[in-house]
Design an enzyme around this catalytic site. Structure first.
Site, mmCIF file in Angstrom:
data_model
loop_
_atom_site.group_PDB
_atom_site.id
_atom_site.type_symbol
_atom_site.label_atom_id
_atom_site.label_comp_id
_atom_site.label_asym_id
_atom_site.label_seq_id
_atom_site.Cartn_x
_atom_site.Cartn_y
_atom_site.Cartn_z
ATOM 1 N N ASP A 12 0.800 -1.206 -0.064
ATOM 2 C CA ASP A 12 0.023 -0.143 0.075
ATOM 3 C C ASP A 12 0.782 1.402 -0.001
ATOM 4 O OD1 ASP A 12 -2.322 1.893 0.471
ATOM 5 O OD2 ASP A 12 -3.257 0.111 0.986
ATOM 6 N N SER A 63 -6.748 4.123 -1.736
ATOM 7 C CA SER A 63 -6.831 2.667 -1.398
ATOM 8 C C SER A 63 -8.108 2.077 -1.481
ATOM 9 C CB SER A 63 -6.625 2.325 0.044
ATOM 10 O OG SER A 63 -5.323 2.893 0.295
ATOM 11 N N HIS A 122 -12.159 11.885 -0.155
ATOM 12 C CA HIS A 122 -13.078 11.799 0.958
ATOM 13 C C HIS A 122 -14.192 12.741 0.771
ATOM 14 C CE1 HIS A 122 -11.408 8.846 3.777
ATOM 15 N NE2 HIS A 122 -10.174 9.451 3.717
ATOM 16 N N ASP A 153 -4.836 14.716 2.095
ATOM 17 C CA ASP A 153 -5.406 14.585 0.916
ATOM 18 C C ASP A 153 -4.840 15.571 -0.074
ATOM 19 O OD1 ASP A 153 -6.133 11.965 1.294
ATOM 20 O OD2 ASP A 153 -8.026 12.534 1.606
ATOM 21 N N ARG A 188 -8.793 15.906 11.095
ATOM 22 C CA ARG A 188 -9.562 14.447 10.619
ATOM 23 C C ARG A 188 -8.863 13.282 11.423
ATOM 24 N NH1 ARG A 188 -7.748 13.211 4.519
ATOM 25 N NH2 ARG A 188 -7.912 10.981 5.295
ATOM 26 N N ARG A 195 -11.749 4.872 11.401
ATOM 27 C CA ARG A 195 -12.085 3.838 10.595
ATOM 28 C C ARG A 195 -12.106 2.557 11.064
ATOM 29 N NH1 ARG A 195 -8.309 4.354 5.272
ATOM 30 N NH2 ARG A 195 -6.351 3.875 6.251
ATOM 31 N N ARG A 266 -16.517 9.105 0.448
ATOM 32 C CA ARG A 266 -15.825 7.846 0.667
ATOM 33 C C ARG A 266 -16.290 7.132 2.009
ATOM 34 N NH1 ARG A 266 -9.275 7.607 0.739
ATOM 35 N NH2 ARG A 266 -9.228 6.303 2.852
ATOM 36 N N GLY A 267 -16.252 5.788 2.081
ATOM 37 C CA GLY A 267 -17.090 5.321 3.014
ATOM 38 C C GLY A 267 -16.251 4.880 4.419
ATOM 39 N N ASP A 268 -15.062 4.459 4.243
ATOM 40 C CA ASP A 268 -14.300 3.893 5.355
ATOM 41 C C ASP A 268 -14.279 4.816 6.595
ATOM 42 O OD1 ASP A 268 -12.541 5.826 4.142
ATOM 43 O OD2 ASP A 268 -10.769 4.505 4.584
ATOM 44 N N ARG A 269 -14.120 5.988 6.621
ATOM 45 C CA ARG A 269 -14.058 7.132 7.666
ATOM 46 C C ARG A 269 -15.420 7.777 7.930
ATOM 47 N NH1 ARG A 269 -9.063 7.505 9.654
ATOM 48 N NH2 ARG A 269 -7.368 6.757 8.247
ATOM 49 N N LYS A 341 -6.011 -1.688 7.173
ATOM 50 C CA LYS A 341 -6.376 -1.844 5.778
ATOM 51 C C LYS A 341 -7.093 -3.414 5.629
ATOM 52 C CE LYS A 341 -4.319 1.520 3.909
ATOM 53 N NZ LYS A 341 -4.820 2.698 3.234
ATOM 54 N N ASP A 409 1.820 3.571 3.002
ATOM 55 C CA ASP A 409 0.635 4.663 2.969
ATOM 56 C C ASP A 409 0.538 5.050 4.430
ATOM 57 O OD1 ASP A 409 -1.509 5.901 1.720
ATOM 58 O OD2 ASP A 409 -2.921 4.549 2.441
ATOM 59 N N HIS A 413 1.600 9.112 5.148
ATOM 60 C CA HIS A 413 0.701 9.919 5.419
ATOM 61 C C HIS A 413 1.236 11.100 6.858
ATOM 62 C CE1 HIS A 413 -2.573 9.630 2.722
ATOM 63 N NE2 HIS A 413 -2.847 8.283 3.042
ATOM 64 N N ASP A 450 -1.521 -0.153 -4.524
ATOM 65 C CA ASP A 450 -2.818 0.479 -5.098
ATOM 66 C C ASP A 450 -2.785 1.845 -5.372
ATOM 67 O OD1 ASP A 450 -1.931 0.861 -2.390
ATOM 68 O OD2 ASP A 450 -4.271 0.993 -1.485
ATOM 69 N N HIS A 451 -1.708 2.472 -4.778
ATOM 70 C CA HIS A 451 -1.524 3.944 -5.286
ATOM 71 C C HIS A 451 -0.189 4.297 -4.905
ATOM 72 C CE1 HIS A 451 -2.352 5.085 -1.146
ATOM 73 N NE2 HIS A 451 -3.284 4.481 -1.202
ATOM 74 N N HIS A 474 -1.295 11.361 -1.176
ATOM 75 C CA HIS A 474 -1.065 10.445 -2.174
ATOM 76 C C HIS A 474 -0.257 11.064 -3.402
ATOM 77 C CE1 HIS A 474 -4.383 7.593 -0.614
ATOM 78 N NE2 HIS A 474 -3.570 7.836 0.061
#
Length: 522
Positions: A12, A63, A122, A153, A188, A195, A266-269, A341, A409, A413, A450-451, A474
């Site tokens: 990642d 991700s 996000h 981001d 954040r 998450r 975006r869903g995860d957070r 992850k 990742d 960050h 993935d990025h 990213h």
């Protein structure tokens, strides 16, 4: 090409570039990766923009969309692109959810909660601005904004640009019939946006700040950001929560009869705060007060668990995923990562689906992540993950195994270059163990990412004399794709993450399903 079990490693955040803006991938001690790149079939593949369903190639990958593409073999319109299309056509305002949201708060307050930036991972501040204008046009009288600060981001200390942007719009919109104010906020990584249930304390702190109005008080968001920066010297993502007050009282607590819209797409957070607003029997922390509100998300963040029940834009309906296909073929598969992850190799991999396609054929293993700043423990849980993965490979029970190492990742960050070097090196150390296991069990090893992230740890400098400034976002760089322990030749061409599924299926000896992007093997 020899047909045999496949182990897929996702490193990642490990992008590929010869440019050196604090390139922790280039400078890390990584003998395994270097050897693989010299001796094995490999190419670079795209992991951002149009290749993963985002609006343009100016949009960095992430991700979530990356694992959708990896696991689904196809490109779907994603997050920002879906919302952009819905706002441009006006479809969002014709949705039953929007109409209900506006009607519910006619005598109350309309609250917007979300990440205040144009990072497009996000959220996007442009979506908030469009909804503010529409709310006024539809006769909403009172609006409050609960603004989470990014610095992840987008550049790490860019918050005031977005503060000024939204405050200018508020001044433009406010009049005798429309009262809009910022009510609360915070970084954040400090409040609200946890998450995978890694740290419910973050969500509890966000609830106190946004709903109850309990927290350090400031006269304005600008004052809060500047004060915390001077006192703490941290990036925007790590700024503590704050409450805006006037005459000694919070300007925007959340009360019965209000509407709350989470404008993150975006869903995860978004899932945990959605549970706090949506679950009557919520038990993760004491909410103190549970206001009767109409709560909606920009998207439905978990389609299987219906979180939330109400949402403004319908997410992509992803079908014909790799997991679904392999289950039909009776293939035993294995997915593992640590908490940070875990959802990516399961939920996102399976096309935004929380449930397995088959409990007997799919094995999911989660290694609990440490709740510490990642720069303080950049090796994270790489060793523990590898212990389990090597054991699974040696068992010969599984035909397809996939793993995500979050280090490049999550440590990337933090903006800490030295720690990120260790993060990349930790993953490289694990690659040797996996290579050995694949040799013994005669498996094909596929390595990709993935990025990008760790490949660009500093912002590009206009003046070479300037001190390097950490970059926490990213990158737009491609990612490596390597095949080990199988005699194959890769095609030349313009490939992306969505081509990985067909390649894996071909390595396993199965036909590539119709509708998937092509395999990269000649």
């Amino acid at each position: 090409m020899i047909k045999k079990p496949v182990v897929l490693v996702v490193m990642d955040g490990v992008g590929s570039t010869e440019k050196d803006n604090g390139n922790a991938v280039m400078h890390a001690y990584k003998p395994q990766l270097d050897t693989l790149m010299k001796t094995c079939p490999n190419i670079n593949i795209k992991a951002h923009g149009l290749a993963v369903g985002l609006p343009s190639d100016d949009d960095m990958g992430n991700s979530e969309v990356g694992h959708n593409a990896l696991g689904c073999g196809q490109v779907y319109s994603q997050g920002a692109k879906l919302v952009n299309e819905s706002i441009e056509t006006g479809a969002i305002y014709q949705s039953e959810t929007w109409k209900e949201a506006i009607n519910f708060c006619k005598d109350g307050t309309l609250h917007f909660l979300g990440l205040l930036s144009d990072g497009n991972v996000h959220s996007n501040i442009a979506h908030l601005e469009a909804m503010l204008k529409e709310a006024k046009a539809e006769g909403v009288k009172k609006v409050r904004i609960h603004a989470l600060l990014d610095g992840r981001d987008v550049p790490e200390t860019s918050a005031l640009l977005y503060v000024e942007q939204i405050e200018n719009l508020i001044k433009e919109l406010n009049d005798a019939n429309f009262d809009c104010k910022v009510a609360s906020g915070g970084g954040r990584m400090k409040i609200t946006m946890d998450r995978y249930e890694a740290n419910w304390k973050m969500v509890e702190e966000g609830w106190k700040i946004h709903v109850l109005g309990e927290g350090r008080k400031f006269p304005s968001m600008k004052d809060a950001v500047e004060t915390y920066r001077n006192e703490l010297g941290v990036s925007d993502q790590d700024l503590p929560g704050f409450v805006i007050e006037e005459d000694g009282k919070p300007v925007g607590t959340i009360e019965d009869g209000d509407t709350v819209i989470l404008f993150n797409f975006r869903g995860d957070r978004a899932i945990e705060i959605s549970k706090a607003f949506g679950n009557e029997d919520f038990k993760e922390f004491d909410r103190v007060r549970f206001p009767k509100v109409f709560y909606a998300g920009m998207l439905q963040y978990d389609g299987d668990l219906k979180i939330p029940n109400k949402f403004l834009v319908t997410p992509p309906h992803i079908t014909n995923t790799m997991s679904e296909y392999l289950v039909k073929k009776g293939v035993q598969s294995y997915a593992i990562s640590e908490t940070q992850k875990f959802g990516h190799v399961t939920y996102f991999w399976n096309g935004n689906r929380s449930e397995k396609f088959d409990d007997k054929l799919e094995t999911w293993v989660e290694i609990p992540s440490d709740v510490v700043p990642f720069e303080q423990r950049p090796w994270m849980k790489a060793a523990e993950i590898t212990d389990k993965l090597v054991e699974a490979i040696a068992s010969k029970e599984y035909e397809f195994l996939r793993v995500n190492y979050p280090n490049g990742d999550m440590v990337g960050h933090t903006g800490n270059y030295e720690a990120t070097l260790i993060g990349v090196e930790s993953v490289d150390l694990m690659l040797k163990r996996i290579m050995n296991a694949c040799d013994k069990a005669d498996c094909t090893l596929v390595i990709t990412a993935d990025h990008g992230n760790a490949d660009e740890m500093y912002e590009k400098r206009k003046n070479p004399e300037d001190a390097p400034k950490p970059k926490t976002a990213h990158t737009l760089n491609p990612v490596p794709f390597i095949i080990y322990n199988n005699d194959v030749e890769l095609k030349e061409g313009n490939f992306g993450l969505s081509n990985v599924a067909a390649t894996v299926v071909q390595l396993l000896g199965y036909d590539v399903p119709a509708g998937w992007d092509e395999s990269m093997i000649k």
